[in-house]
Design an enzyme around this catalytic site. Structure first.
Site: not given
Ligand code: XMP
Length: 519
Positions: A176, A174, A374, A59, A86-87, A228-232
């Site tokens: 990550e 970090h 995603k 943070g 970290c924080y 829509s044709g998108g992946v989601d």
């Protein structure tokens, strides 16, 4: 939803670091579910997950500053493992009676830390020293009772600390971020060795549980979804279809501003191949007539968004009694909209999704991807058998080619743009640069004409701009260094094959200061 796969996960408390989302992704990559909560979230909200452990994020503040977020009491009282990053490490120190103070030398960037050999299990499998990424101005000056140093760097005697008996750990760096190459090992050790998590978070488990949850939620009601044709939206449709079959009706609105062959591909894939009940609406005329004479980008977006909602609503009403609206909302959208409600969180990106949400229909929302990143959506899509070109489809803006057809949007100009864009995309696909090498690539048609010469004839025709960018988050982007001969081939084909275009340029602006789209 998906309680079984989420079982045995960890809770991440967000203290405002820009990397908090990354922690959740890194944990989930290990097959362990992780969910983010604001550091001040009510205990019952966080503990509904029944987490095996807690991770406290980094943070921007100082733990000793007035009003600074502190480690919640229920976390310390739980007796469960805690990893402070970290924080998070500093907050843990502060809460348990240690001392945190401003460091004389700030540590930002790469550092090398020496690990204490006897500090299993956090360092299991790691060498004596590792490269890490530091980003802190404060540091721990005195350890809380019960804690021992687990690692040090030149500037931090307490680069990592721990109280193994209480299973409390902290790292000043970090783990990550990619700049800490062995960070994933540290997180893995914390999850499996310290918390005793099991890797139950898999696409197959997610699919099985989503199906059951959707069935329970929907009962014998009917669901409508905007495809829509998108992946989601594609993965959302497939999941719901698996769960409740023909109780789902998907509506695909072709607003006339899709890319070459796209509407046909959507119908082919979802209706013919997967047998979804799909209503495909060709609404091009309605959209284009409202766009006549409009050149202002914001006005274009507004008109398209509004017309989209109208068209969707009109179609949905013809379906009769529908109780549910499904949406392909994913976790970053959820996190960002939550962040917008929090004054202390930094706004990450502005969302500009087009419509889709009927304004005055009384529908309950189903959002099966609400907790997926995603890359997880793509893995679920692959497990559901969706074709690669849908799973890996590059992002496409809701207003479609309208924001790439600068100036007035007419059918003739759209056709010109579609053909130029298809040539560019085909060349990138052939060069294997559509998935690797470009995050987004497209053609834009500019509202200028320039002079050219073809054969012996002077031409006065439009200009196509090619845009290709590399990025992982779409908040910043760099222009892709495409091979010159690829650009040459594309340029040559466009001016030869697309009537009305006599000049092709390549956009070499990064974001910022430019945006990825031209409008
Ligand atoms: P910009 O142009 O702001 O775009 O750098 C960042 C990303 O967002 C996409 N984009 C949109 N997506 N509706 C969407 O769903 C929109 O109106 C819209 N405008 C831009 C853009 O394609 C890029 O991936």
């Amino acid at each position: 939803m998906s309680d079984q796969a989420k079982r045995g996960g960890v809770a991440i408390l967000d203290f405002g670091s820009q990397y908090t989302q990354l922690i959740a992704r890194r944990v989930r990559e290990q097959g362990v579910y992780a969910e983010l909560y604001p550091a001040g979230a009510p205990p019952e909200t966080v503990n509904a997950l029944d987490p095996r452990g807690y991770i406290l994020s980094g943070g921007p503040n100082s733990v000793y500053a007035p009003g600074a977020l502190q480690v919640p009491g229920y976390v310390l009282a739980s007796g469960r493992p805690v990893l402070g990053i970290c924080y998070g490490l500093q907050a843990l120190t502060h809460a348990l009676g240690g001392r945190v103070a401003p460091a004389q030398a700030h540590e930002y960037g790469p550092a090398r830390v020496t690990l204490r050999a006897d500090a299993a299990p956090l360092w299991t499998g790691l060498p004596d020293a590792i490269d890490v990424w530091m980003s802190h101005g404060d540091r721990v000056e005195a350890l809380p009772p019960g804690f021992a140093p687990l690692a040090h760097s030149d500037n931090s005697p307490y680069a990592a600390i721990g109280d193994p008996a209480r299973r409390l750990y902290g790292v000043q760096f970090h783990p990550e971020v990619n700049h800490t190459p062995r960070g994933a090992d540290i997180l893995r050790n914390f999850l499996f060795e310290v918390c005793g998590c099991a890797p139950t978070w898999t696409p197959a488990a997610f699919i099985a549980e989503s199906e059951a949850a959707i069935r329970a939620q929907v009962g014998d009601g009917r669901v409508v979804l905007g495809l829509s044709g998108g992946v989601d939206s594609a993965v959302t449709a497939m999941l719901i279809h698996r769960a409740v079959g023909d109780q789902l009706t998907s509506i695909f609105i072709d607003h006339g501003m899709m890319r070459l062959g796209e509407p046909e591909q959507v119908v082919e894939t979802f209706q013919r191949q997967f047998g979804l009940r799909l209503v495909a609406v060709n609404a091009s005329e309605a959209f284009l007539s409202r766009l006549e004479g409009v050149t202002d980008p914001e006005q274009k977006r507004w008109i398209i968004g509004e017309q989209f909602v109208r068209t969707f609503e009109a179609e949905a009403r013809t379906l009769g009694a529908v109780a549910f609206l499904a949406q392909g909302t994913i976790y970053p959208d959820v996190i960002e909209s939550a962040a917008r409600d929090r004054p202390d969180a930094h706004r990450i990106k502005s969302h500009h999704n087009v419509g889709g949400l009927p304004m005055d229909m009384d529908l309950k929302l189903i959002e099966p991807l609400r907790y997926l990143f995603k890359d997880e959506v793509r893995k679920v899509g692959a497990a559901l058998g969706l074709p690669e070109d849908i799973i890996w489809r590059q992002p496409f803006p809701g207003p479609g080619l309208a924001v790439r057809c600068l100036g007035e949007v007419t059918w003739e100009r759209l056709e010109r743009l579609r053909r130029a864009d298809a040539i560019f995309i085909e060349a990138l696909r052939e060069a294997d640069m559509l998935r690797d090498g470009t995050a987004q690539a497209f053609a834009a048609l500019l509202p200028v004409r320039s002079v050219g010469v073809m054969g012996d004839t002077r031409t006065y025709a439009e200009v196509v701009a090619l845009r290709a960018v590399t990025t992982t988050d779409f908040m910043t982007a760099d222009w892709a260094r495409l091979p010159a001969d690829l650009l040459a081939r594309v340029s040559n084909r466009i001016v030869n094959e697309v009537p009305g275009v006599n000049r092709v340029v390549y956009d070499i602006s990064s974001k910022p200061p430019a945006t990825i789209e031209w409008e």
